[in-house]
Design an enzyme around this catalytic site. Structure first.
Site, PDB file in Angstrom:
ATOM      1  N   GLU A  73       0.863  -1.441   0.245  1.00 33.60           N
ATOM      2  CA  GLU A  73       0.010  -0.270  -0.102  1.00 33.60           C
ATOM      3  C   GLU A  73       0.644   0.801   0.388  1.00 33.60           C
ATOM      4  O   GLU A  73       0.494   2.301  -0.745  1.00 33.60           O
ATOM      5  CB  GLU A  73      -1.036   0.317   1.059  1.00 33.60           C
ATOM      6  CG  GLU A  73      -1.456  -1.255   1.680  1.00 33.60           C
ATOM      7  CD  GLU A  73      -2.533  -1.789   0.287  1.00 33.60           C
ATOM      8  OE1 GLU A  73      -2.959  -0.499  -0.556  1.00 33.60           O
ATOM      9  OE2 GLU A  73      -3.563  -2.106  -0.239  1.00 33.60           O
ATOM     10  N   ASN A  75       1.565   4.164  -3.315  1.00 29.95           N
ATOM     11  CA  ASN A  75       1.233   5.215  -3.393  1.00 29.95           C
ATOM     12  C   ASN A  75       2.229   6.363  -3.261  1.00 29.95           C
ATOM     13  O   ASN A  75       1.892   6.757  -3.928  1.00 29.95           O
ATOM     14  CB  ASN A  75       0.640   5.592  -1.123  1.00 29.95           C
ATOM     15  CG  ASN A  75      -0.714   5.572  -1.653  1.00 29.95           C
ATOM     16  OD1 ASN A  75      -1.359   4.483  -1.937  1.00 29.95           O
ATOM     17  ND2 ASN A  75      -1.654   4.969   0.238  1.00 29.95           N
ATOM     18  N   ARG A  79      -9.225   3.669  -7.553  1.00 29.54           N
ATOM     19  CA  ARG A  79      -8.197   3.597  -6.634  1.00 29.54           C
ATOM     20  C   ARG A  79      -9.383   3.677  -5.187  1.00 29.54           C
ATOM     21  O   ARG A  79     -10.776   4.055  -5.984  1.00 29.54           O
ATOM     22  CB  ARG A  79      -7.731   4.877  -5.695  1.00 29.54           C
ATOM     23  CG  ARG A  79      -6.227   5.263  -6.776  1.00 29.54           C
ATOM     24  CD  ARG A  79      -5.478   4.143  -7.017  1.00 29.54           C
ATOM     25  NE  ARG A  79      -5.103   3.740  -5.516  1.00 29.54           N
ATOM     26  CZ  ARG A  79      -4.191   2.112  -5.837  1.00 29.54           C
ATOM     27  NH1 ARG A  79      -3.936   1.376  -7.027  1.00 29.54           N
ATOM     28  NH2 ARG A  79      -4.401   2.228  -4.652  1.00 29.54           N
TER      29      ARG A  79
HETATM   30  N1  LIG Z   1       2.801   9.252  -1.056  1.00 26.44           N
HETATM   31  C1  LIG Z   1       1.597   9.893  -0.901  1.00 26.44           C
HETATM   32  N2  LIG Z   1       2.157  10.906  -1.894  1.00 26.44           N
HETATM   33  C2  LIG Z   1       1.053  11.798  -2.037  1.00 26.44           C
HETATM   34  N3  LIG Z   1      -0.226  11.486  -1.589  1.00 26.44           N
HETATM   35  C3  LIG Z   1      -0.793  10.573  -1.314  1.00 26.44           C
HETATM   36  C4  LIG Z   1       0.117   9.666  -0.254  1.00 26.44           C
HETATM   37  N4  LIG Z   1      -0.237   8.216  -0.151  1.00 26.44           N
HETATM   38  C5  LIG Z   1      -1.526   8.787  -0.286  1.00 26.44           C
HETATM   39  N5  LIG Z   1      -1.280   9.669   0.281  1.00 26.44           N
HETATM   40  C6  LIG Z   1      -3.661  10.286  -0.282  1.00 26.44           C
HETATM   41  O1  LIG Z   1      -3.291   9.920   0.329  1.00 26.44           O
HETATM   42  C7  LIG Z   1      -4.826   9.595  -0.404  1.00 26.44           C
HETATM   43  C8  LIG Z   1      -5.558   7.628   0.006  1.00 26.44           C
HETATM   44  O2  LIG Z   1      -4.374   7.023   0.673  1.00 26.44           O
HETATM   45  P1  LIG Z   1      -4.912   5.806   0.894  1.00 26.44           P
HETATM   46  O3  LIG Z   1      -6.242   5.120   1.649  1.00 26.44           O
HETATM   47  O4  LIG Z   1      -4.263   5.081   0.421  1.00 26.44           O
HETATM   48  O5  LIG Z   1      -5.725   5.538  -0.639  1.00 26.44           O
HETATM   49  P2  LIG Z   1      -5.508   5.115  -2.272  1.00 26.44           P
HETATM   50  O6  LIG Z   1      -4.436   5.078  -2.709  1.00 26.44           O
HETATM   51  O7  LIG Z   1      -6.810   4.537  -2.665  1.00 26.44           O
HETATM   52  O8  LIG Z   1      -6.279   6.942  -3.176  1.00 26.44           O
HETATM   53  C9  LIG Z   1      -5.194   9.111  -1.923  1.00 26.44           C
HETATM   54  O9  LIG Z   1      -5.707   9.270  -2.834  1.00 26.44           O
HETATM   55  C10 LIG Z   1      -3.601  10.170  -2.229  1.00 26.44           C
HETATM   56  O10 LIG Z   1      -5.164  11.658  -1.758  1.00 26.44           O
END
Ligand SMILES: Nc1ncnc2c1ncn2[C@@H]1O[C@H](COP(=O)(O)OP(=O)(O)O)[C@@H](O)[C@H]1O
Ligand SMILES: Nc1ncnc2c1ncn2[C@@H]1O[C@H](COP(=O)(O)OP(=O)(O)O)[C@@H](O)[C@H]1O
Lengths: 126, 146, 146, 126
Positions: free
Chosen positions: C48, C52, C106
């Site tokens: 995960e 991301n 996502r």
């Molecule tokens: N490494 C990252 N850099 C920038 N934004 C991030 C990062 N990780 C997560 N996010 C933000 O957090 C949101 C939620 O993440 P997550 O719960 O993993 O769901 P998803 O990946 O399905 O969108 C993402 O949609 C993004 O906007």
């Protein structure tokens, strides 16, 4: 024949690297992990403490569960070979797969040790 | 997707990390679908170089080992580096059966195995500063073979 | 042998490295002999966080991802870092089902999975500078269980 | 029944991620690698091109060879679900191991998809 067999796992380790068995003055080392330097250190210690007890003539290294060996493995086998050769003992390897066999061939170790299919074959021949 | 891929791994100079380093390199090349023999070759070469950092470079004291891998198309580049004691005489060190640590049951075959199993081997070392091993191997991926 | 072990891995932000990162962490903890479930938990959380970095941090452009793992006795510490776009609103980002990229299918469950499968989760982020995920998990190694 | 079956591997990849089969208006996606974001991208592309051909009602994701899935897998299954639901289709998963099952349970996906032991069971029930 089989009643003086003792099976000794090095159980104090996170993961055991070999199972040691002594039958008929023959030390059988069944390797259970890849034979590298890390593993060699433990094999050396354990086997030498068994050899020190004095009733071991031959040694069999069994590779059934070990599909990897590097030059540290050569070192530990040569080291044990030097220990038993003086009392007329021999060293054999068994269940050697293609990968490990290549290492033995390249190293020239087959000049001083014998390879057999199975532990049984080795015990009969030694 | 560009055709190169690169990793840098830094890990503690501990013997239990020898198998870890082998697994990392095997995982890294797995996308090329190498043969069992190719994987074995690479794992052996990595094992030799990493073991040398631990035993000879750092002489079993604490230290950090750096492993770099790069894939450029089907060519694998490996760099293994320690900041340990270094090698005074590289030519002698590379002679088959030469070892400076016979008391540790070293066979002196490490460099010979690296040479046998990889296409290229280069040893860079500065006494007191450390050693870097460079290796190369072309992976004849299963696809291009059939 | 001291009881801590530490690695730092830097790799390219490419989707094929997601499985590589999982394998590295699985190999790293293997010395503790974790259960299948513990390995699955850790692999999911790593997957995960790395995904991301690739999708959100670097938005599928080139970049480097850093993965640090540390074992202190039976406690695993994981740090996954990108130098990508960062997160404006961390609280919102961590809400279950929230995603800024629904067009990429996502599910918005990444952070929820990291929380569910690890003992601790911390998110540090600076918009424009990058994101760091810190996770912790105690491995109830097979030995201590029996 | 079985004669309109077409088997399609995505053979242009270094490693294929799934085998796609269409039988009786049912798309069977046999996953052959871990279902993560990398794999999801490919599954999405391939399955949507098959769905676009118009003769697919239901979809079965088979996990026999896939022992890992993360939230990207949830995304790709939800995405396909949304495609077939409008025409009265259903999505099922089969041969789900404990690890993958946990992901489905936690995500709540079992509220919209069905789980069956085998592909045969799923085809019968859909
Ligand atoms: N490494 C990252 N850099 C920038 N934004 C991030 C990062 N990780 C997560 N996010 C933000 O957090 C949101 C939620 O993440 P997550 O719960 O993993 O769901 P998803 O990946 O399905 O969108 C993402 O949609 C993004 O906007
Ligand atoms: N990383 C290193 N740092 C310092 N010395 C090294 C290093 N690698 C190899 N050497 C030297 O080169 C010699 C030969 O190495 P090698 O062929 O691998 O055999 P072995 O490890 O069995 O001694 C070693 O004994 C050591 O003196």
């Amino acid at each position: 024949m089989e009643n003086n067999k003792e099976e000794l796992k090095n159980g104090n380790e996170e993961q055991s690297n070999a199972i040691f068995e002594v039958t008929d003055h023959c030390l059988i080392i069944k390797l259970t992990s890849e034979l590298d330097h890390h593993c060699a250190l433990k094999i050396r210690e354990k086997s030498d403490s068994l050899i020190a007890k004095g009733n071991i003539k031959n040694i069999i290294f069994d590779f059934k569960e070990a599909n990897f060996m590097d030059s540290s493995g050569i070192g530990v086998i040569m080291g044990r070979y030097k220990k038993v050769i003086f009392t007329g003992g021999k060293v054999a390897v068994t269940n050697v797969n293609e990968t490990v066999d290549r290492i033995f061939r390249i190293s020239g170790l087959y000049k001083i040790i014998e390879k057999y299919e199975t532990i049984k074959d080795a015990k009969k021949a030694l | 997707m560009s055709e190169t891929n690169e990793i840098t791994l830094e890990f503690d100079s501990k013997s239990k990390n020898e198998s870890f380093a082998r697994m990392v390199v095997a995982a890294f090349v797995s996308s090329l679908d190498p043969t069992i023999e190719e994987i074995a070759d690479i794992k052996t070469a990595v094992s030799e170089a990493v073991t040398n950092c631990i035993i000879h470079g750092y002489e079993n004291e604490e230290g950090k080992i750096t492993l770099k891998c790069k894939l450029d198309k089907n060519k694998l580049f490996i760099e293994i580096m320690d900041k340990g004691k270094g090698i005074e005489n590289i030519k002698q060190a590379m002679e088959p059966l030469y070892t400076s640590k016979p008391e540790l049951e070293r066979s002196g075959m490490g460099f010979a195995f690296m040479e046998a199993f990889m296409d290229k081997l280069e040893v860079l070392s500065t006494p007191g500063a450390g050693t870097t091993i460079l290796m190369e191997k072309e992976i004849q991926s299963a696809a291009s073979k059939s």
